[in-house]
Write a protein that holds these residues in place. Structure first.
Motif, PDB file in Angstrom:
ATOM      1  N   TYR A 120       0.068 -33.346  16.980  1.00  0.00           N
ATOM      2  CA  TYR A 120      -0.072 -34.759  17.336  1.00  0.00           C
ATOM      3  C   TYR A 120      -1.043 -35.445  16.383  1.00  0.00           C
ATOM      4  N   CYS A 121      -0.917 -36.759  16.318  1.00  0.00           N
ATOM      5  CA  CYS A 121      -1.873 -37.596  15.586  1.00  0.00           C
ATOM      6  C   CYS A 121      -2.690 -38.318  16.650  1.00  0.00           C
ATOM      7  N   ARG A 122      -3.993 -38.245  16.527  1.00  0.00           N
ATOM      8  CA  ARG A 122      -4.848 -38.828  17.571  1.00  0.00           C
ATOM      9  C   ARG A 122      -4.615 -40.332  17.722  1.00  0.00           C
ATOM     10  N   MET A 123      -4.389 -41.024  16.599  1.00  0.00           N
ATOM     11  CA  MET A 123      -4.171 -42.472  16.670  1.00  0.00           C
ATOM     12  C   MET A 123      -2.848 -42.790  17.375  1.00  0.00           C
ATOM     13  N   CYS A 124      -1.812 -42.036  17.057  1.00  0.00           N
ATOM     14  CA  CYS A 124      -0.524 -42.235  17.735  1.00  0.00           C
ATOM     15  C   CYS A 124      -0.671 -41.944  19.228  1.00  0.00           C
ATOM     16  N   LEU A 125      -1.423 -40.877  19.541  1.00  0.00           N
ATOM     17  CA  LEU A 125      -1.625 -40.505  20.949  1.00  0.00           C
ATOM     18  C   LEU A 125      -2.281 -41.652  21.725  1.00  0.00           C
ATOM     19  N   SER A 140       8.670 -37.234  13.794  1.00  0.00           N
ATOM     20  CA  SER A 140       8.179 -37.345  12.411  1.00  0.00           C
ATOM     21  C   SER A 140       6.996 -36.411  12.140  1.00  0.00           C
ATOM     22  N   HIS A 141       6.294 -35.972  13.194  1.00  0.00           N
ATOM     23  CA  HIS A 141       5.174 -35.048  13.005  1.00  0.00           C
ATOM     24  C   HIS A 141       5.634 -33.591  12.961  1.00  0.00           C
ATOM     25  N   HIS A 142       6.915 -33.359  13.268  1.00  0.00           N
ATOM     26  CA  HIS A 142       7.417 -31.981  13.358  1.00  0.00           C
ATOM     27  C   HIS A 142       8.460 -31.648  12.306  1.00  0.00           C
ATOM     28  N   MET A 148       0.863 -34.683   7.800  1.00  0.00           N
ATOM     29  CA  MET A 148       0.102 -35.927   7.964  1.00  0.00           C
ATOM     30  C   MET A 148       0.904 -36.894   8.821  1.00  0.00           C
ATOM     31  N   CYS A 149       0.193 -37.797   9.507  1.00  0.00           N
ATOM     32  CA  CYS A 149       0.891 -38.907  10.158  1.00  0.00           C
ATOM     33  C   CYS A 149       1.049 -40.001   9.107  1.00  0.00           C
ATOM     34  N   LEU A 150       2.287 -40.400   8.856  1.00  0.00           N
ATOM     35  CA  LEU A 150       2.524 -41.427   7.827  1.00  0.00           C
ATOM     36  C   LEU A 150       2.023 -42.784   8.257  1.00  0.00           C
ATOM     37  N   ALA A 151       2.013 -43.026   9.565  1.00  0.00           N
ATOM     38  CA  ALA A 151       1.548 -44.333  10.054  1.00  0.00           C
ATOM     39  C   ALA A 151       0.038 -44.467   9.898  1.00  0.00           C
ATOM     40  N   HIS A 152      -0.683 -43.365  10.050  1.00  0.00           N
ATOM     41  CA  HIS A 152      -2.151 -43.455  10.061  1.00  0.00           C
ATOM     42  C   HIS A 152      -2.845 -42.669   8.954  1.00  0.00           C
ATOM     43  N   HIS A 153      -2.056 -41.951   8.155  1.00  0.00           N
ATOM     44  CA  HIS A 153      -2.607 -41.172   7.040  1.00  0.00           C
ATOM     45  C   HIS A 153      -3.731 -40.236   7.468  1.00  0.00           C
TER      46      HIS A 153
HETATM   47 ZN    ZN Z   1      -0.336 -41.530  13.789  1.00  0.00          ZN
END
Ligand code: ZN
Ligand code: ZN
Length: 323
Positions: A120-125, A140-142, A148-153
């Motif tokens: 998981y990405c903490r920002m997406c969470l 997209s994270h799997h 990396m999360c592309l939305a939040h780098h």
């Molecule tokens: Zn994210």
């Protein structure tokens, strides 16, 4: 008949939606959920390769389109441009429930493409929890090659940063992403473990962009050996007699992609007969999508730039049913 199945969120991994169903169904046992959804109480639910989707769609009275599940909520689209038509059809039918589930055999690739941990990405969470009232596992994270999360780098997490409880798909379990880890730590509040700057951050982001681009491609039939021949010729690696100067190509690729970066994706050059020696040849051999993407990035800038060229009818071979 299933009375209600959760709506799938944008970019949600299909497995995630099933884990939410399990949680909300009140089923005490995962076996009951697997029976509800797939008619197979003892099946092993591999988040990479779901199966028996036609059964689920029938249980839901066709309110969900099976293609929507496969193309928008699984990692299937990443493989499509790099496999021949027969293998794509086989994999597709297998997801729907025909034939035996032996995806790794069809893909001809080892376990390194499977989803072995949930990330998981903490920002997406935080965003998902606020917007939808629940976090969820993103497709997209799997995707293989994405760290990396592309939305939040930011780097993705696969364990609780406080107690290190790991998030994994486990046999006999459906692991849902919750705001709190199993030991009660609030994942929106804790500082991620991977907060340091990744030494390969730029390359990681570029590769994640390539992987994401492939998953949204609508054109799927490329004759890769012709494409590569054009690229190798343009950069002077291939002479008139079609011989490729492999030593120079390998050296130059190693300058572009450090060994430590390639090793993270099992794409380094010095084992298993070295994928670079044959990926550009006209052979029906299957290669890791990431190997294709790295060579494409090296030869053409990126897969998106290559596709723009192909769409302009640049004289690079496009051909149906050859992978
Ligand atoms: Zn994210
Ligand atoms: Zn914890």
């Amino acid at each position: 008949m299933i009375v209600s199945f959760p709506s799938m969120f944008s970019d949600e991994l299909f497995y995630s939606c099933c884990a939410r169903y399990h949680n909300e169904s009140g089923n005490a046992e995962v076996m009951q959920t697997l029976d509800d959804l797939f008619g197979m109480p003892h099946m092993v639910f591999d988040p990479s390769y779901p199966k028996n989707l036609d059964y689920l769609v029938a249980q839901l009275n066709n309110i969900i389109d099976v293609n929507q599940i496969i193309y928008e909520h699984t990692i299937f689209p990443l493989f499509v441009p790099f496999l021949n038509r027969g293998r794509v059809d086989h994999l597709y039918k297998m997801f729907r429930g025909e034939g035996k589930n032996y995806a790794n055999h069809i893909l001809g690739i080892k376990n390194n493409l499977r989803i072995t941990s949930l990330k998981y990405c903490r920002m997406c969470l935080i965003n998902d929890d606020e917007m939808f009232g629940t976090p969820y596992w993103h497709r997209s994270h799997h995707l293989p090659g994405v760290h990396m999360c592309l939305a939040h780098h930011v780097s993705l997490e696969s364990k609780c940063p406080v107690c290190s409880a790991e998030f994994k798909p486990k046999k006999g379990n459906l692991t849902r992403l919750n705001r709190y880890c199993e030991n009660g730590h609030d994942l929106t509040k804790v500082i991620p473990l991977n907060n340091f700057r990744d030494e390969h951050i730029e390359l990681m982001i570029e590769l994640a962009q390539d992987v994401s681009f492939v998953c949204h491609l609508d054109e799927h039939s490329f004759n890769w050996s012709e494409v590569y021949e054009v690229g190798l010729r343009e950069l002077g690696y291939c002479g008139k007699n079609r011989r490729v100067n492999l030593t120079r190509l390998r050296n130059d690729m190693q300058k572009a992609f450090p060994e430590s970066f390639l090793a993270r994706f099992d794409c380094h050059f010095n084992d298993n007969g070295d994928w670079l020696t044959s990926i550009y040849l006209k052979k029906q051999t299957i290669f890791h999508p990431l190997q294709h993407l790295l060579l494409i990035r090296f030869l053409f800038g990126s897969i998106s730039e290559l596709v723009v060229r192909l769409k302009k009818n640049d004289p690079i071979g496009q051909n149906s049913n050859v992978a």
